[in-house]
Design a protein around this motif. Structure first.
Motif, PDB file in Angstrom:
ATOM      1  N   ALA A   1      54.376  89.616  17.894  1.00  0.00           N
ATOM      2  CA  ALA A   1      54.880  88.580  16.995  1.00  0.00           C
ATOM      3  C   ALA A   1      55.499  87.435  17.782  1.00  0.00           C
ATOM      4  O   ALA A   1      55.363  86.267  17.416  1.00  0.00           O
ATOM      5  CB  ALA A   1      55.906  89.183  16.028  1.00  0.00           C
ATOM      6  N   GLU A   2      56.172  87.774  18.895  1.00  0.00           N
ATOM      7  CA  GLU A   2      56.787  86.741  19.723  1.00  0.00           C
ATOM      8  C   GLU A   2      55.723  85.816  20.320  1.00  0.00           C
ATOM      9  O   GLU A   2      55.889  84.593  20.356  1.00  0.00           O
ATOM     10  CB  GLU A   2      57.589  87.404  20.846  1.00  0.00           C
ATOM     11  N   ALA A   3      54.608  86.417  20.761  1.00  0.00           N
ATOM     12  CA  ALA A   3      53.524  85.622  21.342  1.00  0.00           C
ATOM     13  C   ALA A   3      52.888  84.718  20.281  1.00  0.00           C
ATOM     14  O   ALA A   3      52.589  83.551  20.543  1.00  0.00           O
ATOM     15  CB  ALA A   3      52.470  86.543  21.939  1.00  0.00           C
ATOM     16  N   LYS A   4      52.720  85.253  19.063  1.00  0.00           N
ATOM     17  CA  LYS A   4      52.143  84.451  17.983  1.00  0.00           C
ATOM     18  C   LYS A   4      53.074  83.307  17.595  1.00  0.00           C
ATOM     19  O   LYS A   4      52.626  82.210  17.274  1.00  0.00           O
ATOM     20  CB  LYS A   4      51.851  85.334  16.771  1.00  0.00           C
ATOM     21  N   PHE A   5      54.390  83.573  17.635  1.00  0.00           N
ATOM     22  CA  PHE A   5      55.360  82.538  17.294  1.00  0.00           C
ATOM     23  C   PHE A   5      55.296  81.389  18.308  1.00  0.00           C
ATOM     24  O   PHE A   5      55.343  80.214  17.940  1.00  0.00           O
ATOM     25  CB  PHE A   5      56.771  83.138  17.263  1.00  0.00           C
ATOM     26  N   LYS A   6      55.159  81.730  19.586  1.00  0.00           N
ATOM     27  CA  LYS A   6      55.036  80.699  20.611  1.00  0.00           C
ATOM     28  C   LYS A   6      53.748  79.911  20.440  1.00  0.00           C
ATOM     29  O   LYS A   6      53.725  78.688  20.605  1.00  0.00           O
ATOM     30  CB  LYS A   6      55.081  81.342  21.997  1.00  0.00           C
ATOM     31  N   GLU A   7      52.680  80.630  20.089  1.00  0.00           N
ATOM     32  CA  GLU A   7      51.396  79.967  19.877  1.00  0.00           C
ATOM     33  C   GLU A   7      51.464  79.017  18.690  1.00  0.00           C
ATOM     34  O   GLU A   7      50.932  77.905  18.729  1.00  0.00           O
ATOM     35  CB  GLU A   7      50.322  81.038  19.633  1.00  0.00           C
ATOM     36  N   LEU A   8      52.165  79.422  17.628  1.00  0.00           N
ATOM     37  CA  LEU A   8      52.349  78.571  16.448  1.00  0.00           C
ATOM     38  C   LEU A   8      53.106  77.298  16.804  1.00  0.00           C
ATOM     39  O   LEU A   8      52.740  76.196  16.385  1.00  0.00           O
ATOM     40  CB  LEU A   8      53.105  79.342  15.363  1.00  0.00           C
ATOM     41  N   ASN A   9      54.191  77.458  17.575  1.00  0.00           N
ATOM     42  CA  ASN A   9      54.997  76.298  17.961  1.00  0.00           C
ATOM     43  C   ASN A   9      54.184  75.316  18.796  1.00  0.00           C
ATOM     44  O   ASN A   9      54.302  74.092  18.635  1.00  0.00           O
ATOM     45  CB  ASN A   9      56.234  76.749  18.743  1.00  0.00           C
ATOM     46  N   GLU A  10      53.354  75.855  19.688  1.00  0.00           N
ATOM     47  CA  GLU A  10      52.534  74.994  20.531  1.00  0.00           C
ATOM     48  C   GLU A  10      51.524  74.220  19.686  1.00  0.00           C
ATOM     49  O   GLU A  10      51.333  73.016  19.872  1.00  0.00           O
ATOM     50  CB  GLU A  10      51.803  75.855  21.564  1.00  0.00           C
ATOM     51  N   ALA A  11      50.899  74.925  18.720  1.00  0.00           N
ATOM     52  CA  ALA A  11      49.919  74.269  17.855  1.00  0.00           C
ATOM     53  C   ALA A  11      50.576  73.210  16.982  1.00  0.00           C
ATOM     54  O   ALA A  11      50.058  72.096  16.824  1.00  0.00           O
ATOM     55  CB  ALA A  11      49.220  75.313  16.986  1.00  0.00           C
ATOM     56  N   TYR A  12      51.738  73.538  16.423  1.00  0.00           N
ATOM     57  CA  TYR A  12      52.416  72.596  15.527  1.00  0.00           C
ATOM     58  C   TYR A  12      52.937  71.381  16.293  1.00  0.00           C
ATOM     59  O   TYR A  12      52.912  70.259  15.790  1.00  0.00           O
ATOM     60  CB  TYR A  12      53.572  73.300  14.819  1.00  0.00           C
ATOM     61  N   GLU A  13      53.402  71.597  17.526  1.00  0.00           N
ATOM     62  CA  GLU A  13      53.931  70.496  18.334  1.00  0.00           C
ATOM     63  C   GLU A  13      52.852  69.437  18.570  1.00  0.00           C
ATOM     64  O   GLU A  13      53.139  68.243  18.635  1.00  0.00           O
ATOM     65  CB  GLU A  13      54.434  71.056  19.674  1.00  0.00           C
ATOM     66  N   VAL A  14      51.598  69.876  18.654  1.00  0.00           N
ATOM     67  CA  VAL A  14      50.490  68.941  18.872  1.00  0.00           C
ATOM     68  C   VAL A  14      50.005  68.336  17.565  1.00  0.00           C
ATOM     69  O   VAL A  14      49.896  67.113  17.418  1.00  0.00           O
ATOM     70  CB  VAL A  14      49.322  69.650  19.595  1.00  0.00           C
TER      71      VAL A  14
END
Length: 390
Positions: free
Chosen positions: A44-57
């Motif tokens: 879940a932590e890895a998915k949360f980081k991936e979400l933040n990266e996608a949303y930041e872009v």
């Protein structure tokens, strides 16, 4: 870069999604995979980081355009002109790995109204309305408060729009002036001629810091910031049925927006204290009730504690220790439909540790009448132990 998933796929949206749809998809998934909601879950932590990266872009218009055109290479700092590689090997160009970043490379290869490689508009800082930051508040409440609901006062420290200048940052009666250094564009351009043509570096104006305006007479209260820190009391209604891990969003109660932008949100994270008698599973409650040997043998009407007070419950004769009974609608209300769960209580037969002679004699008579031979039972037990070891 090849190992990264498509950002649209990460958020579960298509390329035509609006800003609001992007934001909505991110919030829904961020809540699902937030580390506070999935403690110890590395996936879940890895998915949360991936979400933040996608949303930041995808939430940034300029980055989104570059991503749509060039994929991950268009936004990766190590792809085009970042500090880690890309075009860094072309010595003598200057500025590829500097603050110009991707915009310099983009200008050089895709710009265009002048000779050579031309000049293109660089990336400006966001000078329009900006949404305020979200805030998080952890609130601990009593078990009964979670079961019945309660009003609570919380105190938060946040940035609020300055009352004196109304967020402009300028002294009352004055206003910000257009920056003379950049002409209000918020950026400065530097042209460099190379064997490949003309390179245009676009950098943030160091006079107005990219704002395009300069405050000559700053507000005395906020010192030109447009906002001030304040401690604010907020009264919230906590509904019956919340549990540890419940999150209450309070819209508009976060940091104030900048330049007329909307305020952020305040998220209340609930933590419920344990109860001395009951344990909770969903909407159901579980507890233990001690009874005497006589009550278990003969049956009795006993008092069973609940969150709403004691209730009478008749247990049948011959009740064994560990037997569980149910009382309907004495649990926790559901947050969805307010229907209450049930109370399950397990009886524990208490064997007296000290008996007087009269009590002992009565029990011996009971054993005699019942045909219980204690000595025979004891011998039988040891015989079974011996047989097992043989």
């Amino acid at each position: 870069m090849a190992s990264k998933r498509d950002y649209y796929e990460v958020l579960g949206i298509n390329k035509t999604a609006s800003e609001e749809e992007i934001k909505s998809a991110y919030r829904k998934l961020a809540k699902k995979y937030h580390p506070d909601m999935n403690q110890g879950d590395k996936g879940a932590e890895a998915k949360f980081k991936e979400l933040n990266e996608a949303y930041e872009v995808l939430s940034d218009k300029e980055k989104k355009v570059r991503y749509d055109q060039f994929g991950h290479a268009g936004v990766d700092p190590n792809g085009f002109g970042g500090t880690g590689g890309g075009f860094e090997g072309f010595g003598g160009f200057g500025g590829f790995g500097s603050t110009g970043g991707f915009e310099d490379i983009f200008d050089m290869f895709f710009g265009g109204t002048g000779g050579g490689f031309g000049s293109a508009g660089g990336a400006k800082r966001k000078s329009g309305p900006q949404r305020g930051a979200d805030l998080k508040y952890e609130l601990e409440i009593e078990f009964e408060e979670a079961a019945f609901g309660v009003k609570k006062d919380v105190y938060v420290t946040r940035n609020e729009t300055c009352d004196n200048c109304k967020g402009t940052g300028a002294k009352a009666g004055s206003s910000a002036e257009t920056c003379k250094a950049c002409g209000g564009s918020g950026e400065k351009r530097y042209t460099q001629n190379t064997v490949f043509g003309r390179i245009v570096n676009v950098k943030t104006c160091d006079e107005c810091h990219g704002e395009g305006k300069v405050i000559k007479e700053p507000c005395f209260q906020c010192k030109g910031k447009g906002s001030i820190r304040k401690n604010r009391k907020i009264t919230i209604d906590i509904p019956a049925g919340v549990d540890t891990g419940s999150v209450m969003p309070l819209r508009g109660e976060g940091e104030s927006g900048m330049k007329g932008g909307p305020s952020g949100d305040l998220y209340i994270y609930i933590r419920v204290k344990p109860h001395r008698l009951f344990k909770r599973e969903g909407t159901n409650l579980y507890g233990e009730v001690p009874i005497s040997f006589t009550q278990a043998a003969l049956g009795d009407e006993i008092d069973v504690p609940t969150l709403e007070g004691g209730v009478k419950y008749s247990i049948p004769e011959g009740t064994q220790t560990g037997t569980t009974f149910r009382i309907k609608n004495k649990g926790i209300p559901s947050l969805k439909n307010k229907a209450k769960g049930d109370l399950y209580f397990t009886v524990k037969v208490i064997i007296p540790k000290k008996l007087n002679e009269n009590q002992k004699e009565l029990l011996r008579k009971y054993a005699e009448i019942s045909g219980d031979d204690i000595e025979e039972q004891r011998k039988s037990f040891f015989d079974k132990v011996k047989d097992r070891f043989k």
